[in-house]
Design an enzyme around this catalytic site. Sequence first.
Site, PDB file in Angstrom:
ATOM      1  N   LYS B 188     -17.505  -9.949 -23.696  1.00 54.41           N
ATOM      2  CA  LYS B 188     -17.849  -8.643 -24.266  1.00 54.41           C
ATOM      3  C   LYS B 188     -16.626  -7.738 -24.287  1.00 54.41           C
ATOM      4  CE  LYS B 188     -19.341  -4.653 -22.620  1.00 54.41           C
ATOM      5  NZ  LYS B 188     -18.805  -3.628 -23.536  1.00 54.41           N
ATOM      6  N   GLU B 262     -10.302  -7.291 -11.924  1.00 55.02           N
ATOM      7  CA  GLU B 262      -8.977  -6.713 -12.155  1.00 55.02           C
ATOM      8  C   GLU B 262      -9.217  -5.231 -12.365  1.00 55.02           C
ATOM      9  OE1 GLU B 262      -6.026  -8.112 -11.409  1.00 55.02           O
ATOM     10  OE2 GLU B 262      -6.444  -9.711 -12.815  1.00 55.02           O
ATOM     11  N   CYS B 296      -3.494  -0.302 -16.208  1.00 55.99           N
ATOM     12  CA  CYS B 296      -4.008  -0.298 -14.840  1.00 55.99           C
ATOM     13  C   CYS B 296      -2.874  -0.323 -13.823  1.00 55.99           C
ATOM     14  CB  CYS B 296      -4.959  -1.466 -14.621  1.00 55.99           C
ATOM     15  SG  CYS B 296      -4.308  -3.012 -15.240  1.00 55.99           S
ATOM     16  N   GLU B 393      -6.831   7.624  -9.998  1.00 53.89           N
ATOM     17  CA  GLU B 393      -6.286   7.046 -11.222  1.00 53.89           C
ATOM     18  C   GLU B 393      -6.661   7.934 -12.411  1.00 53.89           C
ATOM     19  OE1 GLU B 393      -7.972   3.289 -12.587  1.00 53.89           O
ATOM     20  OE2 GLU B 393      -5.957   2.652 -13.174  1.00 53.89           O
TER      21      GLU B 393
END
Lengths: 292, 483
Positions: B188, B262, B296, B393
């Site tokens: 997906k 991840e 990331c 983040e």
Amino acid sequence: MKRVEVLKTYKIYSGGKFPRTESGRYYMAIDPKGNAIANMCRSSRKDVRNAVVSARKSLGTWSGKTAFNRSQVLYRIAEVLEGRKLQFVEELILQGSSKRKAITEVEDSIDRIVYYAGWCDKFCQIGSSVNPVSSSHFNFSTYEPVGVVGLLAPQESSLLGLVSLLMPIISGGNSVVLIASEAYPLCSITFAEVLNASDVPGGVVNILTGHYSELMPPLSSHMDVNAIAFSGLKNLKKDVDLNSVENLKRVRFYESSWNKKDAQGLHYITDFQEVKTTWHPIENIGGASSTY
Amino acid sequence: MASKNKNWEYAPSLETTDHINLKKKYDLFINGKWLKPTSKKHFNTINPNDEKHIAEIAHANHKDVDIAVKSARKAYDNVWSKMPANERGKYIYRIARLMQERSKELAVVESLDAGKPIREARDIDIPLACNHFFYYAGWADKLEYAFPNRKVSPLGVAGQIIPWNFPLLMAAWKIAPALAAGNTVVLKPAETTSLTALKLAEIIADSGLPDGVVNIVTGFGDTGAAIVNHPDVNKVAFTGSTGVGKIIQKAIAGTAKKATLELGGKSANIIFDDAPLDQAIEGIVNGIFFNQGHVCCAGSRLFVQENIADRVVRKLKHRMKSLVVGNPLDKNTDVGAINSKEQLNIINKYIKIGIEEGAEIYQSECNIPKKGFFCPPTIFSNVAQSSVIVQEEIFGPVLTIQTFRTVDEVIQKANNTPYGLAAGVWTDKGSRIFNLTTKLKAGVVWANTYNKFDPSSPFGGYKESGFGREGGMHGLSAYLKLS
């Protein structure tokens, strides 16, 4: 007249010392006939936390030792255990084992320790790699210990199960908080004495006795524990998984029968390692420029 | 869009779009065919540069996911698990080659749909994606060499959920090793960036890969949840936020599903006073402004040794003046569009928090296009270790700058985060590099470089940045049962 035997007081092993549980509580270890054989410490949540602090503190010392040095320390554990074989055989018999089985269990444990002693300075060479990247960089991947590992020792055995999971974890430079088999706890504390006499720095291995149901939750939900190892206790798996989510602990669950000869191997070590990859530019390799 | 700095004005150099083929409406790619979603729902995907509609994308519901998983299972049982490994590899090679042939089209579509500069899509995303397939194709018949003394077998059906920051590259990172290891796939893509995954589906169909080996279902979080919770999925691979990663971990707790995650990061980029400064400045810029900071492993926390801090900040500001922010399809563009309105709001929220916390803000002077989602490159100095913008983040072009005096101090500060994805170290001293690269708790450490990727190089984090590795020999184990 028959000499009065000096009985042993079983305590816990935390930060390289042998204190009693801070809670002051005990539970009774019994033999298969239901006779009391020892008062064990019924450790508390606070004991778990203290042990984690010790494990974290000692991690740098242990992981910072050379792999060759760790190898010698593990071999030393085997030497000391060999010398105290009889004591473990007696304890195993006391906990219901036959003499022949008890001897086999101790001997297998010693051999397993020697096996992992040998791996300490070798596993990294097998699992590491220099990666041939398509740019002008030198790139390699190698292992680093995952950190503090919470170990729920296998229930069904007093010594061999514990040794089979503990040794690969510490051979890779991790520190450990171990919860001993609830039903067969005697050998764990006597094994702590072996560790204590084998140049394993205090705090690298911490051993608690008590109820799994009471100690598993604080250990598996502790934010400063990096991984959890356990085997056999399938009914606990979901809870351990859930408790581990908050800081994404690596959960390793095994269904091994530890008395089998092949219940050992490289992967029990690398399951508790992180792979770290490092890059650095190379000046003008093959005429190509890395720019930086 | 031209910079306000006159030295850096370029004539526009727009990439053409006349050579790309896009359908108006995309259905689900299941069992080698395009199926209409049983949900009967489609949603729009837009170009974040001008907010214009590009295409309609199917929204798969749990029934659609079920059909996809069943077709993946069938393909696994009947075809893929029985195929000789070298033949499996040849299909993967084919996919790599077809991707290479259509790489320009893929790059343009990626840039349109994701907002990333065409230069980056063309030179980084797409080549890396192709190379990933090419690299793993060769592993298919050599798996046992990677795991000495162990028996290898595939896991079965892999459910894979990928993010919007590197859409095609993430699809490649997921699909290539899964297929090489002998699994079948239900993937997906993220809802804002489905197009290149759907283009990949066309390529996969053209490659003749047996039906059902790769299924691509588009949709939102509910589609992803249906994949994660499907009882016949053996493996869950997820790249995305730490928050969603934890939801997935909870969902699969107690099951036999194998997972790789991840997740997020807040990576430290550390500059020592003996570093080659001009290169370090490039490294800082590449570390945080590459792909609009939607990375990331972005080097979002800069640590500069105190005695050179003023010089580094001065040079960095000067360099930021020459960054061209604007139309992603313009080959001059360095910083493209923020992927979505939603993400722009998140970034702006953090910028506001930074200002409110008393940090000193500098934003490069550039003409931000009136339409579309844009954020100028932003740096914050005078921040504390406890500042929200240092701890959380942001996933945008926002850098925080802290200073340090000693090696031990910076190691402690750099490691003082729940994340552990990447780190950068800049110094001329080899022994110091190895001291730091050893002590920084991160899965990837770039020394005197930053944000480099390669199919042969394992990638993945420590701690709350997730677990498992993607890429290289180590990336195989995520898709294999070892016994």
